[in-house]
Motif scaffolding. Sequence first.
Motif, mmCIF file in Angstrom:
data_model
loop_
_atom_site.group_PDB
_atom_site.id
_atom_site.type_symbol
_atom_site.label_atom_id
_atom_site.label_comp_id
_atom_site.label_asym_id
_atom_site.label_seq_id
_atom_site.Cartn_x
_atom_site.Cartn_y
_atom_site.Cartn_z
ATOM 1 N N SER A 1 0.546 -1.442 -0.175
ATOM 2 C CA SER A 1 0.248 0.133 0.318
ATOM 3 C C SER A 1 1.068 1.033 -0.261
ATOM 4 O O SER A 1 0.312 2.627 -0.172
ATOM 5 N N THR A 2 2.170 1.657 0.678
ATOM 6 C CA THR A 2 2.548 2.346 0.231
ATOM 7 C C THR A 2 4.429 1.504 0.009
ATOM 8 O O THR A 2 5.116 0.738 -0.061
ATOM 9 N N LEU A 3 5.257 3.145 -0.997
ATOM 10 C CA LEU A 3 6.493 2.327 -2.051
ATOM 11 C C LEU A 3 6.908 4.133 -1.350
ATOM 12 O O LEU A 3 6.942 5.253 -1.686
ATOM 13 N N ASN A 4 8.217 3.455 -0.004
ATOM 14 C CA ASN A 4 8.987 4.351 0.659
ATOM 15 C C ASN A 4 10.583 4.834 -0.297
ATOM 16 O O ASN A 4 11.499 3.846 0.352
ATOM 17 N N PHE A 5 10.387 5.543 -1.004
ATOM 18 C CA PHE A 5 12.133 5.576 -1.821
ATOM 19 C C PHE A 5 13.180 6.547 -0.792
ATOM 20 O O PHE A 5 14.224 5.647 -0.167
ATOM 21 N N GLY A 6 12.903 7.105 0.671
ATOM 22 C CA GLY A 6 13.496 7.813 1.359
ATOM 23 C C GLY A 6 14.662 8.553 0.938
ATOM 24 O O GLY A 6 14.032 8.946 0.135
ATOM 25 N N LYS A 7 16.188 8.519 1.521
ATOM 26 C CA LYS A 7 16.753 9.153 0.918
ATOM 27 C C LYS A 7 17.735 9.087 -0.155
ATOM 28 O O LYS A 7 18.791 9.265 -1.111
ATOM 29 N N ASN A 8 17.999 7.988 -0.556
ATOM 30 C CA ASN A 8 18.558 7.110 -1.271
ATOM 31 C C ASN A 8 18.214 6.034 -2.045
ATOM 32 O O ASN A 8 19.274 6.105 -3.424
#
Length: 846
Positions: free
Chosen positions: A120-127
């Motif tokens: 339900s979520t894709l979190n690319f973060g910072k890298n």
Amino acid sequence: MKSLNNKCLYLLMLLLMLSCAKDEEDLTGSIYGKVTDAQSGEVLQGATVTLTPGGISRTTGSDGTYEFLNLEPGQYQVEAKKADYVTNTKSISVVTAKNAMGDITLAPVKKDAKIELSASTLNFGKNNTSLSFDIFNKGTAKFNWNISGLDKVDWLEVNPASGALEAGKSCAVQVSLLREKLTENKELTIIVNADKESVSLKITAEVEKKTSKIEITPSKLDFGTDESVLTFDVKNIGNSGNVSWNITGLDVDWIASITPMKGETEQGKSSAVKITLDRAKVKDHVKTSILINADGESLPLEVSADEKLERRIEVDPATVALGEQEKSTLTLRSYYGATSYLLIIKESDADWLKLSKMNGSIPQYDAANPAMKETVELSVSREGLQAGDYSCTLIVRSDLKDLEIPVTMKVKESDKKLEVTPKAIDFGQDTNSSTFTVKNVGNTGTLDWNVSGVNADWITVSPVEGALGMGKSATVTVSLDRSKVKGQVGTIIKVNAAGASEEITVSAEEKPQRRFEVNPQSLTIGVNDKASFSVSSYNGATSYQLSTKENVAWVSFSKNSGTVAASATENVEVRINRNGLTVGDYSCTVVVQTDLGDKEIPLTMIVEKKDASKVVANGLYVYYTFEGNTKSVTEKTLTASAINSPTYVSNSKDGSQAISFSRTSESYISIPEGLVDKYKFSVSFWAKGLSDGHIFHSVKSTNENNFCLSMVNGQLKFTVTKYYNGYPSYDKSTPFEHSTLDDDWHMITLTSDYPKTSDATITSKLYVDGEYVGVATEYCNPYSQGNSSQADYGYGVKFQFGGAMKRNSTTTLNAVSMNIDNLRVYDTRVLSGSEVREIYEAEKQN
């Protein structure tokens, strides 16, 4: 009482007079509308539209339209209904002598979801720059899907963005982050749409810091189908002492625990983190991402797992009882995974059992797709077997346990023991030796045989007797002494065995000398397209082959080879193809090759220059060749006006001229008739240098534009009615689909009719260089025709070729720089495909 009756009679007459007056003034109005899908915009057929007041109902047709006629002026409400859609209503005001627009949309009823996402979520973060998720079809039928919500988003790419998915299947979607375009932290929700369902997926990304403090190894954990515990390391790669970190984003129930959830790691050191899986909650394929956060920095870790199912294979039937049958089929199914197999016949003496394949791979069985199975055909060879019952065991071997299938069959005692083939030998006029076969087709032992009845002195037989085991055969040779064959001769010999006899008829014929002739000895075809000659064979059959001595491409034959029977004649048609040939006299030599020698037939023909104006002249209204003027060369000498100075150029085909229009000066020709505003018409012209913009159109007496041919994105587009030419809905009409036109000359032909091919529909066909390209249709309200203010047909006052066309107060179709030649218009008929081809072949020479 009499006075009251008189008053009533007076009032009734007054009402009748008022009613008649009202009819004469046309005090009614109408409602016309279209019902469409609120999501896809597609028209809806079979929708019920009810009018209130009045209670009148209509059902929409294939084009989604409906109408209510002869309505009193006032306020009405229409209600649209259709199965699987939410009912919708619309209020409409009806005005005298006007058509009120009643377009209405229906929203699909939301059904149980068939589409599921693995995250339900894709979190690319910072890298991270690449993550993925899976789309599952949990329904029972195939659906098409697409992803929306990416308009004006330049920092994200999705591949694929659409597709089709079978029931029970899944598809992986890769999401890529373009960090070079990321100037600030981003959060976005995209929508995955399928069969009127939508599922959202949240995507977040943070701007990458110049100096990282932590590093995650590995960046992905895949538990597959077997692992339950995996670890990853959090490493302090900073240069300023210890780093504190914590884990967030755990929102799935199939991860039992993460230990530890936070910690502090020394500079240059690593901390191990253990993830434990709850396999009981893993269904199909699952995937999620967690975040490891430290000093304002977040790194994603992708975690995935697959459900583990025990694999097995099944065989149907479990026992194969062939009896006296020749064949049977074995079906193998593999559940929860594909399985490779090997088939082994346990008994070494069971070579009577034949298998269509000995090994292979069984695909994973899917109930939604019953074809996912393996089939093996079992067949029996009873030749050489004695009568009785037979059995063996077939082993299905795989990496799983062996499966054994008992196989049984029966051989019955044969009634027939002797077989002789063939039953007739004809030496004809050429053969001197032939054979026949004697075979033991019984299954009860050795067969003794002999030949009798060899009484003719012109044949000998060898051998004349023998003994054969079961299934065995012997070849017997019959030799002919041709010196003793006079005319036609024949005899009968017999083969005897086990109290039965088989007869063989033997015949021969004396051989005369063979000869071969052709007629006529030469062919003068002139301007005709075909001629013929005959081939005859005497005293025997003769095979022949046809060719031309010069290997010319413009000659072909109805047959290139053949065999003429003895005392027979065959006719061969010679066909001439003048396509691509220049004007002049042509000759070649036809060669008839045989084993008796070759026959040569000289051939001559002529290629004449065609007068294109005489080609397909039936119904030709105007024909403009643009030889330095704009005058039609037909009997209808209709002269066009040259506006803004079009020029004349060489058409580069034969040195004749063509007319040239300029985009800059918006030059064009104006013909003082509508020409194409007819219920049936055809227009054909040669064009060079076409590009996007206006080509031609007709102008009504009301100064409105219709019958417009243009080019949009390199594709020709034809729109007829003033509604589609004067309003933005013109952009919704579909161009023809054809190959890109290069900068050379091309013949464009357009035919159109209304409403002959289809009721209330304009049907237009496009041909390019004599070849059919496709058809375009356009709705036209038949009730508006015949009214000069509303009709499109029969009210044209001008035909404009070239220049620009103003669609409305805000939009204009630009002029095109192009060269035009050989413009012809048929104002009362639709050309056939063969007529279009005939015009092309004639005009391409000119």
